[in-house]
Design an enzyme around this catalytic site. Structure first.
Site, PDB file in Angstrom:
ATOM      1  N   TYR A 112     -24.926 -22.546  20.158  1.00 38.38           N
ATOM      2  CA  TYR A 112     -24.228 -23.592  20.688  1.00 38.38           C
ATOM      3  C   TYR A 112     -23.234 -22.949  21.620  1.00 38.38           C
ATOM      4  CZ  TYR A 112     -20.359 -23.035  17.457  1.00 38.38           C
ATOM      5  OH  TYR A 112     -19.175 -22.640  16.757  1.00 38.38           O
ATOM      6  N   CYS A 113     -22.640 -23.619  22.630  1.00 32.45           N
ATOM      7  CA  CYS A 113     -21.480 -23.246  23.336  1.00 32.45           C
ATOM      8  C   CYS A 113     -20.654 -24.530  23.534  1.00 32.45           C
ATOM      9  CB  CYS A 113     -22.154 -22.979  24.670  1.00 32.45           C
ATOM     10  SG  CYS A 113     -23.049 -23.997  25.787  1.00 32.45           S
ATOM     11  N   ALA A 114     -19.933 -24.748  24.612  1.00 29.28           N
ATOM     12  CA  ALA A 114     -19.001 -25.796  24.644  1.00 29.28           C
ATOM     13  C   ALA A 114     -19.606 -27.249  24.951  1.00 29.28           C
ATOM     14  CB  ALA A 114     -18.013 -25.428  25.837  1.00 29.28           C
TER      15      ALA A 114
END
Length: 158
Positions: A118-120
């Protein structure tokens, strides 16, 4: 997204140097000669790669689905954001491997366990999934809502 697809094609065909030239000089045009791509036409190679991806390559599309996966499969959660963003808050139990250095830390990612990136907002996780799939990781998925979706759902943060 064009950059991500170009990266996938270059990684797939072993053309990392050609891609690096494009990134370093965005206005440059890199010509790929026949010897560089061996005997497989680029279009066919891309089709084969896309066909090999699981139908649910980005199937974790909701916080509820991620929580269910965490409860049932205990995946390794990998936060692809910067170390500073990770320190400001992350999904509990996640490790931090920024996308830019992901390929240098493959030893930290098990091949025999589910992995959720996951990221932003989901963009970097899609690139990370593509890169790890190309490195032979069959059990990697991206969390499309990203940390922003996690926060919007008022989930716990470490």
């Amino acid at each position: 997204m064009t950059t991500g697809l170009s990266l996938a094609v270059c990684l797939l065909l072993g053309l990392g140097a050609a891609f690096a030239d494009v990134v370093a000089e965005p206005a440059a045009v890199v010509e790929v000669s026949a010897p560089m791509v061996a005997s497989v036409p680029v279009g066919l190679a891309v089709d084969r790669f896309l066909d090999s991806l699981p139908a649910d390559v980005l199937a974790i599309g909701s916080v509820e689905a991620l929580n269910a996966r965490i409860a049932s499969r205990n995946p390794l959660l990998v936060d692809l954001r910067s170390p500073a963003d990770y320190r400001r808050g992350h999904i509990p139990a996640a490790i931090n491997l920024p996308l830019q250095g992901l390929a240098h830390h493959l030893e930290a990612i098990p091949r025999d366990r589910d992995v959720v990136l996951y990221c932003a907002t989901g963009y970097r996780s899609a690139l990370g999934v593509m890169a790890l799939q190309l490195h032979g990781y069959p059990r990697v998925r991206g969390f499309a809502p990203g940390f922003a979706g996690w926060m919007a759902a008022d989930q716990p943060v470490a």
